[in-house]
Every structure is written in structure tokens, then in C-alpha cells.
Scaffold this motif. Structure first.
Motif, PDB file in Angstrom:
ATOM      1  N   HIS A  47      19.773  11.260  -9.530  1.00 54.95           N
ATOM      2  CA  HIS A  47      20.421  10.731  -8.239  1.00 54.95           C
ATOM      3  C   HIS A  47      21.229  11.302  -7.557  1.00 54.95           C
ATOM      4  N   ASN A  48      21.036  12.693  -7.317  1.00 52.56           N
ATOM      5  CA  ASN A  48      21.799  13.537  -6.748  1.00 52.56           C
ATOM      6  C   ASN A  48      21.277  13.487  -5.113  1.00 52.56           C
ATOM      7  N   ILE A  49      21.189  12.231  -4.443  1.00 51.90           N
ATOM      8  CA  ILE A  49      20.738  11.997  -3.349  1.00 51.90           C
ATOM      9  C   ILE A  49      21.545  11.684  -2.307  1.00 51.90           C
ATOM     10  N   ASP A  50      21.785  12.160  -1.192  1.00 54.94           N
ATOM     11  CA  ASP A  50      22.922  11.387  -0.104  1.00 54.94           C
ATOM     12  C   ASP A  50      22.605  10.114   0.604  1.00 54.94           C
ATOM     13  N   ILE A  51      21.176  10.348   1.148  1.00 53.93           N
ATOM     14  CA  ILE A  51      20.815   9.185   1.937  1.00 53.93           C
ATOM     15  C   ILE A  51      19.471   8.976   1.707  1.00 53.93           C
ATOM     16  N   ILE A  52      19.039   7.827   1.916  1.00 61.20           N
ATOM     17  CA  ILE A  52      17.383   7.303   1.701  1.00 61.20           C
ATOM     18  C   ILE A  52      17.000   6.653   2.931  1.00 61.20           C
ATOM     19  N   LEU A  53      15.937   7.051   3.613  1.00 62.63           N
ATOM     20  CA  LEU A  53      15.154   6.623   4.398  1.00 62.63           C
ATOM     21  C   LEU A  53      14.140   5.539   4.116  1.00 62.63           C
ATOM     22  N   MET A  54      14.472   4.462   4.507  1.00 63.14           N
ATOM     23  CA  MET A  54      13.556   3.416   3.520  1.00 63.14           C
ATOM     24  C   MET A  54      12.684   2.300   4.547  1.00 63.14           C
ATOM     25  N   ASP A  55      11.381   2.544   4.349  1.00 61.16           N
ATOM     26  CA  ASP A  55      10.393   1.722   4.989  1.00 61.16           C
ATOM     27  C   ASP A  55      10.683   0.152   4.333  1.00 61.16           C
ATOM     28  N   ILE A  56      10.142  -0.868   4.905  1.00 64.69           N
ATOM     29  CA  ILE A  56      10.526  -2.217   4.471  1.00 64.69           C
ATOM     30  C   ILE A  56       8.904  -2.682   3.628  1.00 64.69           C
ATOM     31  N   GLU A  57       8.038  -2.652   4.481  1.00 63.45           N
ATOM     32  CA  GLU A  57       6.853  -3.391   4.105  1.00 63.45           C
ATOM     33  C   GLU A  57       5.874  -2.153   3.046  1.00 63.45           C
ATOM     34  N   MET A  58       6.192  -2.447   1.693  1.00 65.29           N
ATOM     35  CA  MET A  58       5.507  -1.613   0.880  1.00 65.29           C
ATOM     36  C   MET A  58       4.915  -2.175  -0.176  1.00 65.29           C
ATOM     37  N   PRO A  59       3.910  -1.905  -1.167  1.00 67.95           N
ATOM     38  CA  PRO A  59       3.350  -2.595  -2.148  1.00 67.95           C
ATOM     39  C   PRO A  59       4.308  -2.551  -3.350  1.00 67.95           C
ATOM     40  N   ILE A 148       6.795 -11.918  13.178  1.00 66.03           N
ATOM     41  CA  ILE A 148       6.719 -10.711  13.891  1.00 66.03           C
ATOM     42  C   ILE A 148       5.724 -11.071  15.082  1.00 66.03           C
ATOM     43  N   PRO A 149       5.962 -10.761  16.139  1.00 63.39           N
ATOM     44  CA  PRO A 149       5.009 -11.037  17.295  1.00 63.39           C
ATOM     45  C   PRO A 149       3.899 -10.271  17.345  1.00 63.39           C
ATOM     46  N   LYS A 150       2.949 -10.828  17.511  1.00 66.82           N
ATOM     47  CA  LYS A 150       1.442 -10.602  17.559  1.00 66.82           C
ATOM     48  C   LYS A 150       0.790 -10.367  19.037  1.00 66.82           C
ATOM     49  N   GLU A 151       0.121  -9.296  19.261  1.00 65.63           N
ATOM     50  CA  GLU A 151      -0.466  -9.048  20.506  1.00 65.63           C
ATOM     51  C   GLU A 151      -1.960  -9.157  20.302  1.00 65.63           C
ATOM     52  N   GLU A 152      -2.824  -9.565  21.371  1.00 66.75           N
ATOM     53  CA  GLU A 152      -4.227  -9.539  21.178  1.00 66.75           C
ATOM     54  C   GLU A 152      -4.751  -8.074  21.843  1.00 66.75           C
ATOM     55  N   PHE A 153      -5.418  -7.537  20.866  1.00 64.11           N
ATOM     56  CA  PHE A 153      -6.283  -6.306  21.443  1.00 64.11           C
ATOM     57  C   PHE A 153      -7.810  -6.279  21.258  1.00 64.11           C
ATOM     58  N   SER A 154      -8.470  -5.646  22.089  1.00 66.75           N
ATOM     59  CA  SER A 154      -9.909  -5.876  21.912  1.00 66.75           C
ATOM     60  C   SER A 154     -10.444  -4.488  21.519  1.00 66.75           C
ATOM     61  N   LEU A 155      -9.987  -4.139  20.326  1.00 66.36           N
ATOM     62  CA  LEU A 155     -10.571  -2.927  19.912  1.00 66.36           C
ATOM     63  C   LEU A 155     -11.927  -2.986  19.052  1.00 66.36           C
ATOM     64  N   SER A 156     -12.754  -2.068  19.409  1.00 64.81           N
ATOM     65  CA  SER A 156     -14.165  -2.507  18.633  1.00 64.81           C
ATOM     66  C   SER A 156     -14.228  -1.853  17.466  1.00 64.81           C
ATOM     67  N   VAL A 157     -15.248  -2.425  16.412  1.00 63.01           N
ATOM     68  CA  VAL A 157     -15.144  -1.927  15.051  1.00 63.01           C
ATOM     69  C   VAL A 157     -15.089  -0.274  14.956  1.00 63.01           C
ATOM     70  N   ARG A 158     -15.810   0.221  15.693  1.00 63.42           N
ATOM     71  CA  ARG A 158     -15.800   1.740  15.848  1.00 63.42           C
ATOM     72  C   ARG A 158     -14.291   2.202  16.139  1.00 63.42           C
ATOM     73  N   GLU A 159     -13.676   1.617  16.743  1.00 58.52           N
ATOM     74  CA  GLU A 159     -12.273   2.164  17.461  1.00 58.52           C
ATOM     75  C   GLU A 159     -11.319   1.915  16.073  1.00 58.52           C
ATOM     76  N   ALA A 209      -0.696  -0.543  15.389  1.00 52.63           N
ATOM     77  CA  ALA A 209      -1.729  -1.151  14.627  1.00 52.63           C
ATOM     78  C   ALA A 209      -1.517  -1.920  13.428  1.00 52.63           C
ATOM     79  N   LYS A 210      -0.476  -1.230  12.760  1.00 52.32           N
ATOM     80  CA  LYS A 210      -0.020  -1.737  11.450  1.00 52.32           C
ATOM     81  C   LYS A 210       0.906  -3.024  11.704  1.00 52.32           C
ATOM     82  N   ASN A 211       1.620  -2.996  12.677  1.00 51.06           N
ATOM     83  CA  ASN A 211       2.378  -4.311  13.025  1.00 51.06           C
ATOM     84  C   ASN A 211       1.474  -5.422  13.346  1.00 51.06           C
ATOM     85  N   ASN A 212       0.280  -5.086  14.065  1.00 50.64           N
ATOM     86  CA  ASN A 212      -0.362  -6.112  14.278  1.00 50.64           C
ATOM     87  C   ASN A 212      -1.455  -6.533  13.320  1.00 50.64           C
ATOM     88  N   LYS A 213      -1.696  -5.631  12.149  1.00 54.88           N
ATOM     89  CA  LYS A 213      -2.690  -6.010  11.029  1.00 54.88           C
ATOM     90  C   LYS A 213      -4.110  -5.513  11.693  1.00 54.88           C
TER      91      LYS A 213
END
Length: 215
Positions: A47-59, A148-159, A209-213
Motif C-alpha cells: 500500500h505504498n501509494i500516495d494517490i489513486i486516480l479512480m474511475d467510477i463505472e467499473m465491473p 446522465i443526460p443522453k444525446e441522440e446520435f445517428s451512427l451507422s452500424v459500421r461506424e 460513446a461510453k457516456n451514451n452507451k
């Protein structure tokens, strides 16, 4: 030397954060892990660590749960939440768990470096938009916006397929090979993705992209 740990389930975003830290000789990334459980296992060994940069959404164990565990077990370790999510519930729960700061991943390298130094000196760092939300939560503790505010995007399947490949940290040539496309076609898809998402680079595209799933 300031010893840093990065906790994020997205390997590309892990690297993006680490790349921001490489500009500064006084910072050393001791390890990177993908969730709170892996963080527990690392800290139990050392535990010899000074600081942790922590994400929130994780499995398995998210960043808020991991923060509460770290603060109970190793209260001397500072924690900055570093996330794309700025909804009120995450902010409120992160503060309750003991987080020392809350920043958005779009932060620049110099600002991240300053935030780390300020936190180690006892400060409480926040992205300005987060600070505004926090003040509102203090004034109106019964009002928590959990959406979490969601926006609508018209990305194609390939995109979306290209974007998924991009999120894995692959270069254009590898994406082209995986999707049986030319490199030029991949470049064009990525230009279209940036335009539709209204972003300017890979990191911003993946975050939105992650924010809007989308991925």
C-alpha cells in the motif's frame, strides 16, 4: 517521487491517463488495474501509494465502493475520482465515500498534475462544473439528479464497429484489417464519427460513446 495508481476498466483510457502523467518527472505510475477488487489485491500486498486516480463505472467493484474500502483500510492514501460521469448521484456518493477530489477525464496534463499536488497538500480539487454541482447539492441536499443526460446520435452500424475497435486502442491499420476495410475507409468513418459526436479526438469520442452507451 509521487506514487500513483490508476484504476479504470478501459485499457485505452488507462493509457490516456498514464500518458498525461508522463510529462512530469515527479510522478510515477506504480500500477494500473481494471476494477476495485484488483485494487484491493494490489494494496493488500503493497500500500505504498500516495494517490489513486479512480474511475467510477467499473465491473465487479465500482470506484465508489473501492474508494470507501481504501479510505477505511488506508486513510492516508488520497483519491481523485477521474471520470466521464458528472451526474449528481455519483458526485454525492463519491464525496460520502471519502474521495478527495472529482475531475473529468478531459482535464489537461498540467491541470491534472496541479490537481495531484494540491490534493497531496490537503486540498479538495474539482472540475469547475463539478464544483458548481457540489455547491448546489449542499444548498439542496434533497435534490439529486440521478440521470446522465443522453444525446441522440445517428451512427451507422459500421461506424459503431469502428468506434469499438478504436476504444481498444487499435491503430487505423489494425482496425482496417479486423473489419476488412481499407485504411482510407477507416479514416473516413472516423472523420464521420467525430462530426456526428461533435468531438475532436479519439479520447473525446470514446468518452462520449461510453457516456451514451454506444459502445
Amino acid at each position: 517521487m509521487i506514487k500513483v495508481a490508476i484504476v479504470d476498466d478501459n485499457s485505452f483510457l488507462q493509457k490516456a491517463v498514464q500518458d498525461k502523467l508522463t510529462f512530469f518527472d515527479d510522478l510515477e505510475v506504480k500500477f494500473k488495474v481494471a476494477n476495485g477488487l484488483e485494487l484491493q489485491q494490489k494494496l493488500e500486498k503493497n500500500h505504498n501509494i500516495d494517490i489513486i486516480l479512480m474511475d467510477i463505472e467499473m465491473p465487479i467493484m465500482n470506484g465508489i465502493q473501492a474508494t470507501e474500502w481504501v479510505k477505511n483500510r488506508f486513510p492516508q492514501i488520497k483519491i481523485i475520482m477521474l471520470t466521464v460521469f458528472d451526474n449528481d448521484e455519483n458526485i454525492f456518493n463519491s464525496i460520502k465515500a471519502g474521495a478527495d477530489g472529482y475531475l473529468l477525464k478531459e482535464i489537461t496534463p498540467p491541470d491534472l498534475h496541479k490537481a495531484i499536488l494540491d490534493t497531496l497538500k490537503g486540498g479538495a480539487v474539482m472540475t469547475p462544473s463539478i464544483a458548481i454541482k457540489t455547491l448546489r447539492l449542499l444548498r439542496e441536499p434533497n435534490f439529486i439528479d440521478t440521470q446522465i443526460p443522453k444525446e441522440e446520435f445517428s451512427l451507422s452500424v459500421r461506424e459503431i464497429e469502428v468506434l469499438e475497435q478504436l476504444s481498444k486502442g487499435l491503430k487505423y491499420e489494425a482496425i482496417a484489417a479486423n473489419l476488412f476495410l481499407s485504411v482510407g475507409t477507416v479514416r473516413k468513418h472516423i472523420e464521420n464519427i467525430y462530426g456526428k459526436l461533435r468531438v475532436h479526438n479519439k479520447l473525446e469520442a470514446i468518452q462520449k460513446a461510453k457516456n451514451n452507451k454506444l459502445i
